[in-house]
Design a protein around this motif. Sequence first.
Motif, PDB file in Angstrom:
ATOM      1  N   ARG A  17     -12.115  -7.349  -2.902  1.00 38.42           N
ATOM      2  CA  ARG A  17     -12.025  -7.019  -1.468  1.00 38.42           C
ATOM      3  C   ARG A  17     -11.136  -5.812  -1.210  1.00 38.42           C
ATOM      4  NH1 ARG A  17     -13.285 -12.118   2.245  1.00 38.42           N
ATOM      5  NH2 ARG A  17     -14.591 -13.230   0.770  1.00 38.42           N
ATOM      6  N   SER A  41     -17.201   0.517  10.819  1.00 38.58           N
ATOM      7  CA  SER A  41     -18.233   1.522  10.520  1.00 38.58           C
ATOM      8  C   SER A  41     -18.597   2.316  11.763  1.00 38.58           C
ATOM      9  CB  SER A  41     -19.479   0.838   9.956  1.00 38.58           C
ATOM     10  OG  SER A  41     -19.859  -0.170  10.850  1.00 38.58           O
ATOM     11  N   ALA A  57       0.850  -1.207   0.000  1.00 37.83           N
ATOM     12  CA  ALA A  57       0.000   0.000   0.000  1.00 37.83           C
ATOM     13  C   ALA A  57       0.880   1.250   0.000  1.00 37.83           C
ATOM     14  CB  ALA A  57      -0.932  -0.012   1.211  1.00 37.83           C
ATOM     15  N   ARG A  75     -12.869  -2.243   7.461  1.00 37.61           N
ATOM     16  CA  ARG A  75     -13.046  -0.847   7.880  1.00 37.61           C
ATOM     17  C   ARG A  75     -14.162  -0.795   8.907  1.00 37.61           C
ATOM     18  NH1 ARG A  75     -11.269   3.165   4.456  1.00 37.61           N
ATOM     19  NH2 ARG A  75     -13.169   4.372   4.525  1.00 37.61           N
ATOM     20  N   ARG A  84     -10.651  -3.300  -3.238  1.00 39.41           N
ATOM     21  CA  ARG A  84     -11.426  -2.107  -3.635  1.00 39.41           C
ATOM     22  C   ARG A  84     -12.426  -1.740  -2.551  1.00 39.41           C
ATOM     23  NH1 ARG A  84     -11.569  -0.917  -9.385  1.00 39.41           N
ATOM     24  NH2 ARG A  84     -10.494  -2.568 -10.513  1.00 39.41           N
ATOM     25  N   ALA A  85     -13.171  -2.771  -2.061  1.00 38.62           N
ATOM     26  CA  ALA A  85     -14.214  -2.511  -1.064  1.00 38.62           C
ATOM     27  C   ALA A  85     -13.620  -1.925   0.213  1.00 38.62           C
ATOM     28  CB  ALA A  85     -14.974  -3.804  -0.756  1.00 38.62           C
ATOM     29  N   ALA A  86     -12.417  -2.397   0.580  1.00 41.19           N
ATOM     30  CA  ALA A  86     -11.784  -1.908   1.812  1.00 41.19           C
ATOM     31  C   ALA A  86     -10.961  -0.642   1.566  1.00 41.19           C
ATOM     32  CB  ALA A  86     -10.886  -2.996   2.398  1.00 41.19           C
ATOM     33  N   LYS A  87     -10.962  -0.183   0.316  1.00 44.06           N
ATOM     34  CA  LYS A  87     -10.219   1.036  -0.074  1.00 44.06           C
ATOM     35  C   LYS A  87      -8.728   0.936   0.264  1.00 44.06           C
ATOM     36  CE  LYS A  87     -14.056   4.351  -0.114  1.00 44.06           C
ATOM     37  NZ  LYS A  87     -14.909   3.418  -0.786  1.00 44.06           N
ATOM     38  N   VAL A  88      -8.178  -0.250   0.047  1.00 41.92           N
ATOM     39  CA  VAL A  88      -6.728  -0.433   0.220  1.00 41.92           C
ATOM     40  C   VAL A  88      -6.081  -0.149  -1.142  1.00 41.92           C
ATOM     41  CG1 VAL A  88      -4.888  -2.082   0.757  1.00 41.92           C
ATOM     42  CG2 VAL A  88      -7.055  -2.169   2.008  1.00 41.92           C
ATOM     43  N   PRO A  89      -5.103   0.761  -1.212  1.00 37.95           N
ATOM     44  CA  PRO A  89      -4.555   1.163  -2.510  1.00 37.95           C
ATOM     45  C   PRO A  89      -3.529   0.173  -3.077  1.00 37.95           C
ATOM     46  CG  PRO A  89      -3.502   2.425  -0.784  1.00 37.95           C
ATOM     47  CD  PRO A  89      -4.508   1.538  -0.096  1.00 37.95           C
ATOM     48  N   SER A 111      -6.380  -3.039 -11.810  1.00 40.29           N
ATOM     49  CA  SER A 111      -6.633  -4.089 -10.828  1.00 40.29           C
ATOM     50  C   SER A 111      -7.777  -4.969 -11.329  1.00 40.29           C
ATOM     51  CB  SER A 111      -7.004  -3.453  -9.485  1.00 40.29           C
ATOM     52  OG  SER A 111      -7.098  -4.453  -8.498  1.00 40.29           O
ATOM     53  N   SER A 157      -3.285  -3.076  -6.033  1.00 40.02           N
ATOM     54  CA  SER A 157      -3.979  -3.749  -7.136  1.00 40.02           C
ATOM     55  C   SER A 157      -3.712  -5.249  -7.082  1.00 40.02           C
ATOM     56  CB  SER A 157      -3.463  -3.233  -8.479  1.00 40.02           C
ATOM     57  OG  SER A 157      -3.636  -1.846  -8.564  1.00 40.02           O
TER      58      SER A 157
END
Length: 313
Positions: A192, A310, A139, A308, A194-199, A260, A201
């Motif tokens: 997963r 909420s 990341a 993440r 993308r959903a967790a917004k981890v940069p 990605s 690919s």
Amino acid sequence: MPSWSLPDLTGRTYLITGSNAGLGYFSAEHLVRAGGRVLMTGRNPNRLAAARAALRRRLPDADPDLAETLLLDTSNFGSVRAAAASVRGRGRLDGVLLNAGIVHPPSKRETTPDGQELVFATNVLGHFALAGELLVPLAAGLGRMVWLGSMSTSLWKYDPADPQLVDGYTPWRAYVQSKVATTALGLEADRRLRAAKVPVSSVIAHPGYSTSGRTPGIIGVNEPSRLSRFADNLQAVITQSKEMGALPLVQALAGEGVESGSFWGPKHTTHGPPRLAKPARITRDPEMAARLWDAAEEATGVRWPPQRSSSRR
Ligand SMILES: NC(=O)c1ccc[n+]([C@@H]2O[C@H](COP(=O)([O-])OP(=O)(O)OC[C@H]3O[C@@H](n4cnc5c(N)ncnc54)[C@H](OP(=O)(O)O)[C@@H]3O)[C@@H](O)[C@H]2O)c1
């Protein structure tokens, strides 16, 4: 070599599993030739040293410090964790090529000291754990993880419903199901992350049909017998060298215009320069991929990406 090239990789760092031989070794050569730094990993220190020496011999103009070695046995979770900890201590990582593999599985089912079926552990689980353990440095480098697929997943449709192959083990089945799993997990990792917004690919690549007998002889790295040179040359129309087969792998890892979730392979399916391709239908089943993800987390004890929260205030 075709008219295809990597961008200038000066200042970038990549890790390759199983880079003492075959596609992993030639991927290291391509990256170093483009100016990248490569952590060549493998399970045997002597074979690793021979490969690094060969690389330095074959690329005399490259900075010799661009190729380093690190012990990493993908079938052994302790080894994976130790190597990953050492890599995390070095800072950012631009990409990891999850390449190591048992290509000719044993005739009878074998298990690792961790109690896992050997081919699944080596080709799939060790890489799943390594990718998860390297998320932080990846990341930091906005990096990529590249999973190794195979054309065999289109030819045979082994659903990894029983990835440990407790019943019905055959060497071919163990191999094909491991490649179905790496491809499905690579696609699932993309969803997963993308959903967790981890940069980071997640990309998949396959090398077509790349054989040792069509590959340059290199002491300590590629020393095929005369018989395998003869046999491999009989199939010359549908095969290529591992030097060529490494091109889709390094394109996925370090090339330009790579998204990605994309899947790369040779232009003519079994051979040729890199191009975007389509993964086999069975590998695109998200339910099967989710099942595999759970099984991989359970087997390795590595859970990723981080959820993440909420309820954070
Ligand atoms: N060649 C093809 O046409 C083809 C087609 C589709 C997919 N692939 C995939 O491409 C990858 C590389 O294949 P290849 O043709 O280059 O095979 P290869 O020449 O047999 O090389 C395999 C590499 O993996 C390493 N390895 C095996 N078990 C390991 C372990 N437990 N820990 C660490 N490293 C280990 C080997 O190291 P050692 O020397 O120590 O055994 C070697 O460096 C595999 O994932 C394979 O499934 C290849």
